[in-house]
Motif scaffolding. Sequence first.
Motif, PDB file in Angstrom:
ATOM      1  N   ASN A   5      15.942  10.589  66.215  1.00  0.00           N
ATOM      2  CA  ASN A   5      14.811  11.377  65.696  1.00  0.00           C
ATOM      3  C   ASN A   5      15.261  12.343  64.606  1.00  0.00           C
ATOM      4  O   ASN A   5      14.831  13.491  64.553  1.00  0.00           O
ATOM      5  N   HIS A   6      16.169  11.876  63.748  1.00  0.00           N
ATOM      6  CA  HIS A   6      16.643  12.618  62.577  1.00  0.00           C
ATOM      7  C   HIS A   6      17.383  13.901  62.950  1.00  0.00           C
ATOM      8  O   HIS A   6      17.377  14.857  62.187  1.00  0.00           O
ATOM      9  N   ASP A   7      18.028  13.908  64.110  1.00  0.00           N
ATOM     10  CA  ASP A   7      18.837  15.047  64.538  1.00  0.00           C
ATOM     11  C   ASP A   7      20.277  14.813  64.086  1.00  0.00           C
ATOM     12  O   ASP A   7      21.008  14.033  64.697  1.00  0.00           O
ATOM     13  N   ALA A   8      20.685  15.465  62.995  1.00  0.00           N
ATOM     14  CA  ALA A   8      22.018  15.261  62.431  1.00  0.00           C
ATOM     15  C   ALA A   8      23.126  15.622  63.421  1.00  0.00           C
ATOM     16  O   ALA A   8      24.227  15.089  63.331  1.00  0.00           O
ATOM     17  N   CYS A   9      22.863  16.507  64.360  1.00  0.00           N
ATOM     18  CA  CYS A   9      23.879  16.890  65.357  1.00  0.00           C
ATOM     19  C   CYS A   9      24.121  15.791  66.382  1.00  0.00           C
ATOM     20  O   CYS A   9      25.109  15.832  67.111  1.00  0.00           O
ATOM     21  N   ALA A  10      23.231  14.818  66.453  1.00  0.00           N
ATOM     22  CA  ALA A  10      23.361  13.725  67.422  1.00  0.00           C
ATOM     23  C   ALA A  10      24.148  12.547  66.873  1.00  0.00           C
ATOM     24  O   ALA A  10      24.431  11.595  67.590  1.00  0.00           O
ATOM     25  N   VAL A  11      24.509  12.606  65.582  1.00  0.00           N
ATOM     26  CA  VAL A  11      25.204  11.497  64.929  1.00  0.00           C
ATOM     27  C   VAL A  11      26.482  12.013  64.305  1.00  0.00           C
ATOM     28  O   VAL A  11      26.480  13.031  63.621  1.00  0.00           O
ATOM     29  N   CYS A  12      27.602  11.310  64.545  1.00  0.00           N
ATOM     30  CA  CYS A  12      28.845  11.675  63.881  1.00  0.00           C
ATOM     31  C   CYS A  12      29.543  10.424  63.385  1.00  0.00           C
ATOM     32  O   CYS A  12      29.323   9.332  63.893  1.00  0.00           O
ATOM     33  N   ARG A  13      30.364  10.598  62.376  1.00  0.00           N
ATOM     34  CA  ARG A  13      31.202   9.522  61.854  1.00  0.00           C
ATOM     35  C   ARG A  13      32.507   9.543  62.618  1.00  0.00           C
ATOM     36  O   ARG A  13      33.029  10.600  62.938  1.00  0.00           O
TER      37      ARG A  13
END
Length: 89
Positions: free
Chosen positions: A55-63
């Motif tokens: 849901n476009h939560d940048a904190c939920a995705v990492c490289r």
Amino acid sequence: MGSRYPLTNTQSATPRFTVGCDHHGWWVVHDRLGRVGGLFASEAAALHFADEESNHDACAVCRAPAGKCVELDGITAVAVRTTSLRRSA
């Protein structure tokens, strides 16, 4: 220009999605909860999928950090690679 997806987590909570390449060079989205994920032909496609699922939560995705190999069952450290991590689109 900075990336919206941090290479490492700087907050106390662990991100749900990790995006990186597997040992074949395919882009992988690994879901820490084991609910969704998959193999993708490009980094952009993998990041788009993870972004939508979170849901476009940048904190939920990492490289994944450099030198790490992301598999659908988790993140595995790899030794020196002699081939490119990117698969051409």
